[in-house]
Scaffold this motif. Structure first.
Motif, short mmCIF file in Angstrom:
data_model
loop_
_atom_site.label_atom_id
_atom_site.label_comp_id
_atom_site.label_asym_id
_atom_site.label_seq_id
_atom_site.Cartn_x
_atom_site.Cartn_y
_atom_site.Cartn_z
N UNK A 58 0.74 -1.28 0.18
CA UNK A 58 -0.18 -0.38 -0.21
C UNK A 58 0.53 1.19 0.06
N UNK A 59 0.19 2.04 -0.32
CA UNK A 59 1.16 3.69 -0.64
C UNK A 59 -0.20 4.58 0.78
N UNK A 60 0.60 5.47 1.59
CA UNK A 60 -0.27 6.13 2.61
C UNK A 60 0.63 7.73 2.28
N UNK A 61 -1.14 8.68 2.02
CA UNK A 61 -0.80 9.90 2.00
C UNK A 61 -0.51 10.28 3.18
N UNK A 62 -0.40 11.26 3.56
CA UNK A 62 0.39 12.26 4.91
C UNK A 62 -0.86 13.77 4.75
N UNK A 63 -1.43 14.08 4.94
CA UNK A 63 -2.03 15.81 4.86
C UNK A 63 -2.05 17.00 5.50
N UNK A 64 -1.94 17.47 6.10
CA UNK A 64 -1.73 19.07 7.00
C UNK A 64 -2.96 18.85 7.78
N UNK A 65 -1.97 19.35 8.73
CA UNK A 65 -3.33 19.08 10.16
C UNK A 65 -4.82 20.37 9.80
N UNK A 66 -5.36 20.00 9.69
CA UNK A 66 -6.96 21.19 9.36
C UNK A 66 -6.69 22.28 10.72
N UNK A 67 -6.71 23.57 10.54
CA UNK A 67 -6.53 24.22 11.26
C UNK A 67 -8.10 24.88 11.25
N UNK A 68 -9.11 25.76 12.36
CA UNK A 68 -9.89 26.15 12.74
C UNK A 68 -10.44 27.45 12.01
N UNK A 69 -10.94 28.66 11.50
CA UNK A 69 -10.68 29.68 11.30
C UNK A 69 -10.41 29.76 10.01
N UNK A 70 -11.54 31.33 9.04
CA UNK A 70 -11.03 31.71 7.42
C UNK A 70 -9.96 32.19 7.67
N UNK A 71 -8.74 32.23 8.35
CA UNK A 71 -7.50 33.36 8.16
C UNK A 71 -7.05 32.25 7.32
N UNK A 72 -6.74 31.09 7.73
CA UNK A 72 -5.95 29.90 7.61
C UNK A 72 -5.83 29.27 6.67
N UNK A 73 -7.77 29.13 6.27
CA UNK A 73 -7.89 28.80 4.73
C UNK A 73 -7.31 29.35 3.67
N UNK A 74 -7.22 30.81 4.04
CA UNK A 74 -7.39 31.39 3.00
C UNK A 74 -6.10 31.70 2.41
N UNK A 75 -4.73 31.27 3.79
CA UNK A 75 -3.38 31.54 3.46
C UNK A 75 -2.98 29.82 2.93
#
Length: 532
Positions: free
Chosen positions: A144-161
């Motif tokens: 198998x292969x495994x995909x690690x992803x960035x930790x999901x943050x809270x708030x609009x600011x982080x999503x836009x950045x």
């Protein structure tokens, strides 16, 4: 002509992967290309998409233990790995097998034809600078292969950045992976806005989704019950399906349990999750077949939508106003197509998203309905897929041992730390003394009240006693078959004690063995009677 040729050729495909690739290229891709499927839904599939190993996508808020979970599975650090309580993994890392340990950056990765990531190029440099492949020799990664992803943050600011559409990237991966594991921390159960958006983006892939409630050893049993209930309630609101998502509770790392009260629960849950992951190589062809069917259904609907919009457009004047009117009335067009072509409402793309995408399109360049393209896809779904389904079963039968090996999976296989070792029917497996002998004096007292003749009790007498357990007849019948070792239809004192021991095993919540294990065979019967 093409369809006639297909039916004349019985040896259509050499294997499932080659069959899927050819069907996609010859039958589904022309329909997708004509009706702009790739602009609206998903990029075209490449050869690597049909040949790649099963992939597992890990998604969760920061510090829920995603990277530690991967390290726990492989029992080895991987290049580019960073672990900490703050948001550490800020990249998508594809952890894959390679002879040499090293990191391949995103821009190089999307031009490699052997990797299934070429279409990620569309997400631009902001994403590619945050994407890499960690290659290493590891037995787990051979399957198998495994995909690690960035930790999901809270708030609009982080999503836009972030600089790229995080939910869209996850949706791209979700279409191509075999398993999506959502990780939650038993201490931080709040589901942020971005996490809710991500889960909704994965909405069409609930069949691939599993939930892990991690770090569950850090709270008491009472708190764990409350946290589990709160998690199910929160997920029910977001996922919005009648089915309950499977949640695995545990502590997925190689450290001592802080609160060991629920050790047995954690072991059973880990075993279930490992078995689920281990089955992925065996079911990979079926998953790809299923995904192609889903894609074909959506492509058909896309063709009907685009051709309907083209049909309604004026040839010369008033194109812009008509376009706005058609987009506003897209729901009615959906309803009309649904009635006219008997299509399920669940096969239609999200209305709001479709309206948004249509705003940027030139309707006059849309294609009219071409029945031959649709017929080719119908033929694929009706005939070719059935043939491939039979091939999937043949391939599975030819390779029954396809499973994930190595790493943490080896620790649960066998030996005294294997799941269930020394419990239930396995109790006493290492002991020289017959384990049933411990309670035999108690069972003997009951045995002699049943008036044995020539040292044996009849089936009727034994049945009367065994029914006191309140177990169903189907279970008691199996216990009788296991306990009547010499198959004479009677039970001597050892066989009667064995029957009572198996009843105790079942009443304690364990499964009965399919055949009597060697350590449970009564001492007087060893070496003389064969189990059938």
């Amino acid at each position: 002509m093409f369809r006639k040729n297909l039916k004349k050729d019985p040896e259509l495909f050499q294997n499932v992967s080659e069959g899927l690739r050819r069907l996609y290229r010859t039958k589904l891709f022309p329909l997708e290309d004509t009706y702009r499927f790739h602009d609206f839904h998903s990029p075209a599939l490449e050869d690597a998409d049909f040949d790649n190993k099963p992939m597992v996508l890990l998604v969760g808020q920061y510090s829920t233990g995603k990277t530690t979970f991967i390290r726990h599975l492989m029992e080895q650090d991987f290049p580019g790995m960073r672990i900490g309580p703050e948001p550490t993994t800020d990249s998508f890392i594809a952890v894959m097998h390679g002879e040499q340990e090293g990191v391949v950056p995103g821009n190089a990765l999307v031009v490699d034809p052997k990797k299934p990531f070429r279409k990620l190029n569309a997400f631009g440099n902001a994403f590619l600078n945050r994407f890499m492949c960690a290659q290493m020799p590891n037995p787990v990664l051979e399957s198998i292969s495994i995909i690690d992803t960035p930790g999901i943050l809270s708030g609009e600011k982080q999503r836009i950045s972030r600089g790229y559409d995080f939910a869209a990237v996850l949706e791209w991966f979700a279409e191509r992976v075999d398993r999506i594991i959502l990780l939650f921390d038993a201490h931080k159960l709040d589901i942020s806005d971005e996490f809710s958006e991500v889960i909704r983006a994965l909405k069409n892939h609930e069949d691939k989704m599993r939930v892990v409630l991690n770090k569950a050893d850090q709270i008491s049993t009472q708190q764990l019950m409350r946290v589990y209930g709160a998690l199910m309630w929160s997920l029910g609101k977001i996922i919005n399906t009648p089915e309950v998502v499977r949640v695995y509770i545990g502590s997925f790392w190689a450290q001592p349990l802080l609160v060991p009260d629920n050790r047995k629960l954690f072991e059973a849950e880990e075993q279930d999750l490992f078995l689920d992951i281990q089955s992925l190589p065996r079911n990979a062809a079926l998953r790809k077949l299923n995904d192609l069917i889903k894609r074909a259904r959506l492509a058909k609907v896309q063709a009907y939508i685009i051709s309907s919009l083209k049909k309604e457009m004026p040839s010369v004047f008033g194109k812009d106003s008509k376009k706005k009117e058609l987009i506003a009335n897209l729901g009615e067009i959906y309803h009309k197509i649904e009635k006219e072509h008997q299509i399920s409402p669940g096969d239609f793309p999200n209305l709001a998203k479709m309206q948004e995408l249509l705003n940027g399109q030139d309707f006059s360049k849309f294609a009219v309905l071409k029945p031959k393209l649709l017929e080719a896809v119908e033929d694929m779904l009706a005939n070719d897929i059935a043939r491939l389904m039979a091939m999937v079963r043949q391939e599975e039968a030819a390779m029954p041992s396809q499973t994930v090996k190595g790493g943490a999976f080896e620790g649960t296989m066998s030996g005294p730390f294997g799941h269930g070792y020394g419990e239930g029917a396995s109790e006493g497996i290492d002991e020289l003394e017959w384990v049933v002998g411990r309670d035999k004096p108690t069972y003997d007292e009951i045995f002699y009240t049943l008036s044995p003749i020539n040292g044996k009790v009849s089936g009727a007498a034994a049945k009367k006693e065994m029914l006191k357990s309140k177990l169903p007849n189907t279970v008691l019948g199996k216990i009788w078959k296991l306990a009547d070792v010499d198959k004479d239809g009677l039970l001597d004192d050892e066989e009667f004690a064995l029957a009572n021991h198996l009843i105790k095993v079942k009443l304690e919540g364990h499964e009965l063995p399919p055949a009597l294990p060697d350590h449970l065979v009564p001492p007087s019967k060893r070496g003389t009677v064969q189990q059938d």
